[in-house]
Scaffold this motif. Sequence first.
Motif, mmCIF file in Angstrom:
data_model
loop_
_atom_site.group_PDB
_atom_site.id
_atom_site.type_symbol
_atom_site.label_atom_id
_atom_site.label_comp_id
_atom_site.label_asym_id
_atom_site.label_seq_id
_atom_site.Cartn_x
_atom_site.Cartn_y
_atom_site.Cartn_z
ATOM 1 N N UNK A 1 10.520 -31.122 36.804
ATOM 2 C CA UNK A 1 9.113 -31.691 37.300
ATOM 3 C C UNK A 1 8.206 -30.626 38.218
ATOM 4 N N UNK A 2 9.321 -30.419 39.153
ATOM 5 C CA UNK A 2 8.332 -29.344 40.625
ATOM 6 C C UNK A 2 8.763 -28.566 40.476
ATOM 7 N N UNK A 3 9.620 -27.646 38.839
ATOM 8 C CA UNK A 3 10.286 -26.005 39.390
ATOM 9 C C UNK A 3 8.103 -25.643 39.017
ATOM 10 N N UNK A 4 7.856 -24.865 38.984
ATOM 11 C CA UNK A 4 7.408 -24.275 38.246
ATOM 12 C C UNK A 4 7.238 -24.133 36.857
ATOM 13 N N UNK A 5 5.920 -23.634 35.614
ATOM 14 C CA UNK A 5 6.226 -23.508 34.508
ATOM 15 C C UNK A 5 6.682 -22.360 34.117
ATOM 16 N N UNK A 6 6.332 -21.359 34.815
ATOM 17 C CA UNK A 6 7.076 -20.022 34.845
ATOM 18 C C UNK A 6 8.384 -19.773 35.144
ATOM 19 N N UNK A 7 9.216 -21.025 35.370
ATOM 20 C CA UNK A 7 10.309 -21.095 35.632
ATOM 21 C C UNK A 7 11.512 -20.176 35.013
ATOM 22 N N UNK A 8 12.370 -19.198 35.222
ATOM 23 C CA UNK A 8 13.875 -19.397 34.439
ATOM 24 C C UNK A 8 14.058 -19.895 33.661
ATOM 25 N N UNK A 9 14.210 -19.993 32.346
ATOM 26 C CA UNK A 9 15.084 -21.078 31.896
ATOM 27 C C UNK A 9 16.390 -21.814 32.170
ATOM 28 N N UNK A 10 17.260 -20.736 32.576
ATOM 29 C CA UNK A 10 18.397 -21.099 33.733
ATOM 30 C C UNK A 10 18.991 -21.856 35.080
ATOM 31 N N UNK A 11 17.547 -21.135 35.306
ATOM 32 C CA UNK A 11 17.153 -21.848 36.868
ATOM 33 C C UNK A 11 17.190 -23.219 36.612
ATOM 34 N N UNK A 12 16.308 -23.844 35.828
ATOM 35 C CA UNK A 12 15.777 -24.979 35.005
ATOM 36 C C UNK A 12 16.850 -25.563 35.186
ATOM 37 N N UNK A 13 18.274 -25.415 33.535
ATOM 38 C CA UNK A 13 19.435 -25.676 33.702
ATOM 39 C C UNK A 13 20.163 -25.872 34.730
ATOM 40 N N UNK A 14 20.325 -24.659 36.122
ATOM 41 C CA UNK A 14 20.754 -24.773 37.538
ATOM 42 C C UNK A 14 20.350 -26.473 37.990
ATOM 43 N N UNK A 15 18.909 -26.677 38.232
ATOM 44 C CA UNK A 15 18.530 -27.490 38.890
ATOM 45 C C UNK A 15 18.462 -29.074 38.194
ATOM 46 N N UNK A 16 18.667 -29.264 36.703
ATOM 47 C CA UNK A 16 19.265 -30.154 36.235
ATOM 48 C C UNK A 16 20.655 -30.807 35.952
ATOM 49 N N UNK A 17 21.863 -29.719 36.555
ATOM 50 C CA UNK A 17 23.113 -29.809 36.577
ATOM 51 C C UNK A 17 23.108 -30.328 37.697
#
Length: 278
Positions: free
Chosen positions: A123-139
């Motif tokens: 949830x630190x990531x901004x709302x407009x973050x690319x979904x691929x970047x969210x998956x990377x940070x999540x993993x």
Amino acid sequence: MISRVIGAAARTAFVVLVIAMPSLLLPGATGDVTQIVALLCLFAGALTFFEYVSTYPGLVEFRDAPPFNRIRFAALFFTVLALTLICKGQFTPNALTLFVEAVGAVIAQATDFEYSPVRLFIQLLPAETDPAQVILVRNAAGIAYLISLISLGVFLLASRLKTWPSRNGAFNVWVNLPTFDPTAAGDVVERLHRDGRINIAMGFILPFVIPLVMRAGSSLFDPVLLDNPHTLIWTVSAWALLPASLFMRGIALGRISEMIRRQRGRARPADAASFVPV
């Protein structure tokens, strides 16, 4: 003396390797990044070498009480290696990077639930973050958090099986706890027990508190951008391993206080027997 120098040199090489690993494996490292990494390697390597080659204590705790620092370093090594491979897979994927990424995805799916540390970190990531970047940070967050839990479990198992630290002989507080002053006010056992509880409490709450503090600070300062691989690797590593390290330190201080209490209990009957009633 020769064995001490060889051991210090080996530890220095491993520390330098961990710091330089992202720059060595990831493509596109700029000149500024290379200079900063070289400076960090020089400083950390010199600190490690002089700390372990010297007879007298410096800053490193539990220097002569293995496997405490070995477990912490192994956790850092495998965390940085795993995160570097995950980030490398974004540029030049291969079988190894795909395997590590798949393992991270499975772990992230199991640890990403409501109010979990992984969810709070994402949830630190901004709302407009690319979904691929969210998956990377999540993993990355999932696999780093699992390694921290494994390191904590390994330390608990090793301390039980080896009766750490008493099995290694007399525990030298001056060498292994250089920042702890046993002559300060208060009983040593109570102070160690209290400090251990504080470290365990901090280790438990920090995975939840760090994302909240970073999120609150983003309104005053520039938010931490996790789109840079180097920033992602070291931010996630610090978030996952710092609480585990504090947890391990708290457990270690508690075991040392119990060891001192048992030694006092064994010494009291001998002292009492030395007095002859009149």
